[in-house]
Enzyme design. Structure first.
Site, PDB file in Angstrom:
ATOM      1  N   SER A   1       1.004  -1.174   0.039  1.00  0.00           N
ATOM      2  CA  SER A   1      -0.017   0.196  -0.023  1.00  0.00           C
ATOM      3  C   SER A   1       1.066   1.235  -0.074  1.00  0.00           C
ATOM      4  O   SER A   1       1.689   1.473  -1.008  1.00  0.00           O
ATOM      5  CB  SER A   1      -0.821  -0.137   1.172  1.00  0.00           C
ATOM      6  OG  SER A   1      -2.015   0.792   1.149  1.00  0.00           O
TER       7      SER A   1
ATOM      8  N   LYS B   1     -10.952   8.679  -9.001  1.00  0.00           N
ATOM      9  CA  LYS B   1     -10.192   9.980  -8.799  1.00  0.00           C
ATOM     10  C   LYS B   1      -9.135   9.725  -8.020  1.00  0.00           C
ATOM     11  O   LYS B   1      -7.847   9.986  -8.377  1.00  0.00           O
ATOM     12  CB  LYS B   1     -10.952  10.740  -7.981  1.00  0.00           C
ATOM     13  CG  LYS B   1     -12.020  11.341  -8.856  1.00  0.00           C
ATOM     14  CD  LYS B   1     -13.216  12.491  -8.011  1.00  0.00           C
ATOM     15  CE  LYS B   1     -12.349  13.440  -7.327  1.00  0.00           C
ATOM     16  NZ  LYS B   1     -13.244  14.454  -6.497  1.00  0.00           N
TER      17      LYS B   1
END
Length: 200
Positions: free
Chosen positions: A13, A53
């Site tokens: 991540s 987005k």
């Protein structure tokens, strides 16, 4: 320099971005990197528009971080965000995502000697022969906060806090149970990531 260590550690991540942002990136054997797709605070999927987005902005960021590492690294990095792909230490080395795979920090310092990096537009040659390693342990506050972020301890604190408040409400006047309960709840909320605390 960022070093993914020890064995079986992972730079997943946000850790992927930290590694790729480093001037020198290294991994220990049996470590992994990647799976950088955006998720919500509790790990759930984002709504479609927000996810699109977030993915697009993260792709542009990670591409910028990997430009100097070559096309293969940039393509892999984009997939790490779009498709949550991950790589082993050897795969990352072959792709150019990291510079070294070494078993220890001492070995890394040996490998770094003579390695060239770009700093502020200038090429700098690292000199690490004889460099010492200074380990900085956590201070008591950091150690305490690190301990309570264990999910098991966080839920124990939450349980104690709720029981303390219930006891205080059912038998008012002592205040001790209520105060201890409130403190336990606040600590558990911090540990579970609900409260942001800056103690510095």
């Amino acid at each position: 320099m960022v070093y993914v260590y020890p064995q079986r550690a992972q730079a997943a991540s946000a850790g992927t971005f930290v590694v790729l942002a480093a001037h020198v990136a290294a991994m220990a054997p049996q470590t992994s990197i990647g799976a950088a797709s955006p998720v919500a605070g509790q790990g759930e999927e984002l709504p479609a528009t927000e996810q699109a987005k977030a993915i697009n902005i993260l792709v542009s960021l990670i591409k910028g971080l990997t430009e100097r590492r070559g096309e293969a690294a940039a393509e892999w990095a984009e997939k790490a965000v779009r498709e949550a792909v991950a790589a082993t230490d050897q795969e990352a080395l072959e792709l150019g995502v990291v510079d070294f795979v070494v078993p220890s920090l001492d070995t890394l310092l040996q490998e770094l000697d003579g390695f060239e990096v770009e700093l502020l537009g200038q090429t700098v040659t690292l000199e690490t022969t004889g460099a010492g390693v200074k380990r900085i342990p956590m201070n008591p506050i950091e150690s305490f906060l690190h301990t309570i972020t264990d999910p098991n301890i966080a839920f124990i604190l939450m349980t104690l806090g709720i029981n303390g408040l219930i006891f205080e409400l059912s038998s008012p006047g002592g205040y001790l149970a209520g105060v201890v309960g409130a403190i336990c709840i606040l600590l558990s909320l911090y540990a579970l990531g609900v409260l942001n605390v800056n103690y510095t």
